[in-house]
Write a protein that holds these residues in place. Structure first.
Motif, PDB file in Angstrom:
ATOM      1  N   THR A 236      84.291  15.280  50.193  1.00 17.87           N
ATOM      2  CA  THR A 236      84.696  16.509  49.521  1.00 17.87           C
ATOM      3  C   THR A 236      85.227  17.490  50.554  1.00 17.87           C
ATOM      4  OG1 THR A 236      82.471  17.420  49.721  1.00 17.87           O
ATOM      5  CG2 THR A 236      83.010  16.262  47.667  1.00 17.87           C
ATOM      6  N   LYS A 237      86.068  18.397  50.122  1.00 18.65           N
ATOM      7  CA  LYS A 237      86.595  19.415  51.014  1.00 18.65           C
ATOM      8  C   LYS A 237      85.663  20.624  51.012  1.00 18.65           C
ATOM      9  CE  LYS A 237      91.450  18.133  50.343  1.00 18.65           C
ATOM     10  NZ  LYS A 237      92.789  18.595  49.879  1.00 18.65           N
ATOM     11  N   PRO A 238      85.655  21.403  52.108  1.00 20.19           N
ATOM     12  CA  PRO A 238      84.784  22.581  52.159  1.00 20.19           C
ATOM     13  C   PRO A 238      85.204  23.639  51.145  1.00 20.19           C
ATOM     14  CG  PRO A 238      86.245  22.515  54.069  1.00 20.19           C
ATOM     15  CD  PRO A 238      86.414  21.212  53.361  1.00 20.19           C
ATOM     16  N   PHE A 239      84.239  24.447  50.720  1.00 20.02           N
ATOM     17  CA  PHE A 239      84.499  25.514  49.760  1.00 20.02           C
ATOM     18  C   PHE A 239      83.605  26.704  50.077  1.00 20.02           C
ATOM     19  CE2 PHE A 239      80.692  23.677  47.997  1.00 20.02           C
ATOM     20  CZ  PHE A 239      80.028  24.750  47.410  1.00 20.02           C
ATOM     21  N   SER A 240      83.904  27.849  49.477  1.00 15.51           N
ATOM     22  CA  SER A 240      83.011  29.011  49.549  1.00 15.51           C
ATOM     23  C   SER A 240      82.897  29.619  48.153  1.00 15.51           C
ATOM     24  CB  SER A 240      83.536  30.052  50.541  1.00 15.51           C
ATOM     25  OG  SER A 240      84.792  30.566  50.129  1.00 15.51           O
ATOM     26  N   PHE A 241      81.722  30.222  47.905  1.00 19.31           N
ATOM     27  CA  PHE A 241      81.424  30.820  46.597  1.00 19.31           C
ATOM     28  C   PHE A 241      80.643  32.101  46.842  1.00 19.31           C
ATOM     29  CE2 PHE A 241      78.207  30.909  43.016  1.00 19.31           C
ATOM     30  CZ  PHE A 241      79.072  31.465  42.076  1.00 19.31           C
ATOM     31  N   THR A 242      81.236  33.231  46.469  1.00 23.06           N
ATOM     32  CA  THR A 242      80.637  34.545  46.666  1.00 23.06           C
ATOM     33  C   THR A 242      80.539  35.255  45.326  1.00 23.06           C
ATOM     34  OG1 THR A 242      81.635  34.699  48.874  1.00 23.06           O
ATOM     35  CG2 THR A 242      80.835  36.750  47.883  1.00 23.06           C
ATOM     36  N   VAL A 243      79.362  35.810  45.021  1.00 25.46           N
ATOM     37  CA  VAL A 243      79.178  36.554  43.778  1.00 25.46           C
ATOM     38  C   VAL A 243      79.083  38.037  44.114  1.00 25.46           C
ATOM     39  CG1 VAL A 243      77.901  36.698  41.609  1.00 25.46           C
ATOM     40  CG2 VAL A 243      77.848  34.579  42.932  1.00 25.46           C
ATOM     41  N   MET A 244      79.783  38.840  43.365  1.00 20.80           N
ATOM     42  CA  MET A 244      79.811  40.289  43.528  1.00 20.80           C
ATOM     43  C   MET A 244      79.257  40.920  42.251  1.00 20.80           C
ATOM     44  SD  MET A 244      81.360  40.626  46.533  1.00 20.80           S
ATOM     45  CE  MET A 244      82.078  42.256  46.579  1.00 20.80           C
ATOM     46  N   ASP A 245      78.782  42.092  42.262  1.00 14.87           N
ATOM     47  CA  ASP A 245      78.901  43.211  43.163  1.00 14.87           C
ATOM     48  C   ASP A 245      77.537  43.863  43.167  1.00 14.87           C
ATOM     49  OD1 ASP A 245      79.830  45.578  44.491  1.00 14.87           O
ATOM     50  OD2 ASP A 245      80.267  46.474  42.563  1.00 14.87           O
TER      51      ASP A 245
END
Length: 403
Positions: A236-245
Motif C-alpha cells: 500500500t502507499k503511504p497516507f495521512s488522515f487529520t481530523v479538525m477542528d
C-alpha cells in the motif's frame, strides 16, 4: 557520518568578499540557512549540540510539508505554508514522499463532544486554497463521524536520510559542522576563540535567548508525546488522515514510507494528549519528559487508540503499536495557532530565527540573507502582531495537534 573536527582545528577561511558566519542549530532551519549563506559566498561554521544533524525536534517532528488546512484561523501561516511548499518541492524533491492520499476531515464532534469552531463552508474554502483539492465521498472510505472529508496534496519527508543529505552537502561545500557542542553563551560575537561577523541562532528558541523580541508575544514550551505504529498491510502507499477542528487525533507516515511497501512506521498524534503541558522555560518542559516512564506512556496509549477508533474504526486491523517518541515544541501563545517563522536581529548582532513550519525555511533564509547583507528593511511585524493580538482575545479550543 564523519566525526566532527576538534574545536582547536577549526580554521576559518580567509575571506575576500563574504563574511564569517556561525549558525547555531543543526535542524531544518539551521541546515537550510547555512546552505543558502554558503551559496552567497560566506564562510559558514554550523554548531550542533547533538552527535549528528537532525537529532532534535526537526528530526522527530518536522516530518511533513504543511500546506494550510491545519491552520484555519491563521491566514498568515496558511499563506506562508503554501508559498514554502512550492519552493520545497523545487529545492528538495529527493526528500519528499508522495502520498496515496492526504485527507482532512471536519469532525462532527471532538472527543469531548464539542463541535468544531469552524463551519463546513469555511473549512472547505480553506482546503480549496491547497493543491490537489477534492471532496471525498465518505462511503468509499474507512472513516466515520466526519461531516466532510477533503483530499489535498501534503507530502511527508524522508526523515531517515535528511541528516545525511545535509552532512554530505556540507562536506562538498566545505561548510564546517561542529557536533556534540552546545553553545550556551556568546560574548562579542566570539565562539571558541573565533570571532564571527554574524551569528544565526536556529535553536528553536531553546538557547541564546534574545534580550528583547520585537513583538508583544508570549513564548511557551510544550513537552510532547506521540506513538509509533507499524502498518501490517503490505503493498500500500503511504497516507495521512487529520481530523479538525478541536481535540482530535491524526496519523501520518514516519519511517520507511518511501523505501518499501512493507513495514512502514506511522506516527499517531492527538490534540488533547500529545501535549503534556505548557511551560515558561525549556527546563520545566524537559523536567516533564525526564520524569515520564514507560508505564506513563502505556497509561496514555489507550486514550490515543480509543479516539482514533472513533474516526477510523478499522485502525487496529491495520496498525500495531511499536513505540513512542517525545520532544519539546516551542510556540507563540496564540489562539490562531500562528506557526510561521519570525526572524530578527538583536543589539548584539545575533540574528534570531523563531522556527515555524518546515516549509517556512525559505522565507526565513531570505530574511537572514538580507540582514547579513544589510539590505533588510526595518522590521515590520504589524500583520503578525495584529493576527496574534486579535485571536488571543478569543476563547476557544485547539484546532488540531500541531508540532
Amino acid at each position: 557520518m564523519p566525526a566532527a573536527p576538534p574545536i582547536s582545528s577549526i580554521t576559518p577561511k580567509k575571506l575576500v568578499h563574504g563574511k564569517r558566519i556561525a549558525v547555531i542549530g543543526g535542524g531544518w532551519y539551521g541546515c537550510h540557512i547555512a546552505s543558502v549563506l554558503n551559496k552567497h559566498g560566506h564562510d559558514i561554521t554550523l554548531y550542533e549540540k547533538e552527535a549528528a544533524l537532525f537529532k532534535g525536534v526537526s528530526g522527530s517532528y518536522g516530518i511533513r510539508i504543511h500546506i494550510g488546512p491545519h491552520y484555519p484561523r491563521s491566514p498568515i501561516t496558511r499563506r506562508d505554508c503554501l508559498a514554502g511548499y512550492h519552493r520545497f518541492v523545487a529545492e528538495y524533491p529527493e526528500l519528499i514522499i508522495d502520498h496515496d492520499f492526504s485527507y482532512y476531515g471536519l469532525g462532527l464532534e471532538d472527543v469531548d463532544g464539542i463541535k468544531p469552531r469552524i463551519g463546513k463552508a469555511a473549512f472547505e474554502q480553506v482546503c480549496k486554497e491547497c493543491p490537489g483539492f477534492g471532496e471525498v465521498d465518505l462511503r468509499g472510505t474507512d472513516f466515520q463521524r466526519i461531516e466532510a472529508l477533503y483530499s489535498v496534496i501534503e507530502p511527508s519527508l524522508k526523515m531517515e536520510i535528511v541528516g545525511d543529505h545535509f552532512q554530505q552537502l556540507f562536506d562538498r561545500k566545505e561548510i564546517r559542522t561542529v557536533l556534540n557542542h552546545p553553545i550556551e553563551t556568546i560574548h562579542n560575537k566570539t565562539i571558541d576563540g573565533i570571532r564571527y561577523d554574524h551569528i544565526i541562532n536556529c535553536t528553536y528558541f531553546k538557547a541564546l535567548l534574545p534580550k528583547q523580541i520585537p513583538l508583544d508575544i508570549e513564548i511557551v514550551y510544550q513537552p510532547c508525546l506521540t506513538l509509533f505504529y507499524q502498518d501490517r498491510v503490505a503493498n500500500t502507499k503511504p497516507f495521512s488522515f487529520t481530523v479538525m477542528d478541536g481535540w482530535y487525533p491524526c496519523i501520518m507516515p514516519y519511517e520507511n514510507a518511501w523505501k518499501s511497501p512493507n513495514n512502514r512506521t506511522y506516527v499517531l498524534y492527538h490534540a488533547k494528549y500529545t501535549i503534556l503541558g505548557t511551560f515558561d522555560t525549556v527546563a520545566q518542559a524537559q523536567n516533564v519528559l525526564d520524569n515520564m516512564t514507560d508505564n506513563d506512556v502505556q497509561g496514555k496509549r489507550p486514550l490515543f487508540e480509543k479516539d482514533i477508533h472513533r474516526y477510523y474504526p478499522t485502525f487496529a486491523d491495520r496498525f500495531v503499536h511499536v513505540g513512542y517518541n517525545t520532544g519539546i515544541a516551542t510556540k507563540i501563545k496564540s489562539q490562531s495557532e500562528f506557526r510561521s517563522a519570525i526572524v530578527f536581529a538583536d543589539d548584539d548582532e545575533v540574528i534570531h530565527v523563531f522556527s515555524g513550519k518546515v516549509n517556512n525555511i525559505f522565507a526565513a533564509a531570505d530574511r537572514v540573507v538580507k540582514l547579513v547583507s544589510k539590505t533588510a528593511e526595518n522590521d515590520d511585524f504589524s500583520d503578525i502582531q495584529q493576527e496574534i493580538s486579535q485571536t488571543w482575545l478569543e476563547k476557544g479550543i485547539k484546532a488540531a495537534c500541531d508540532l
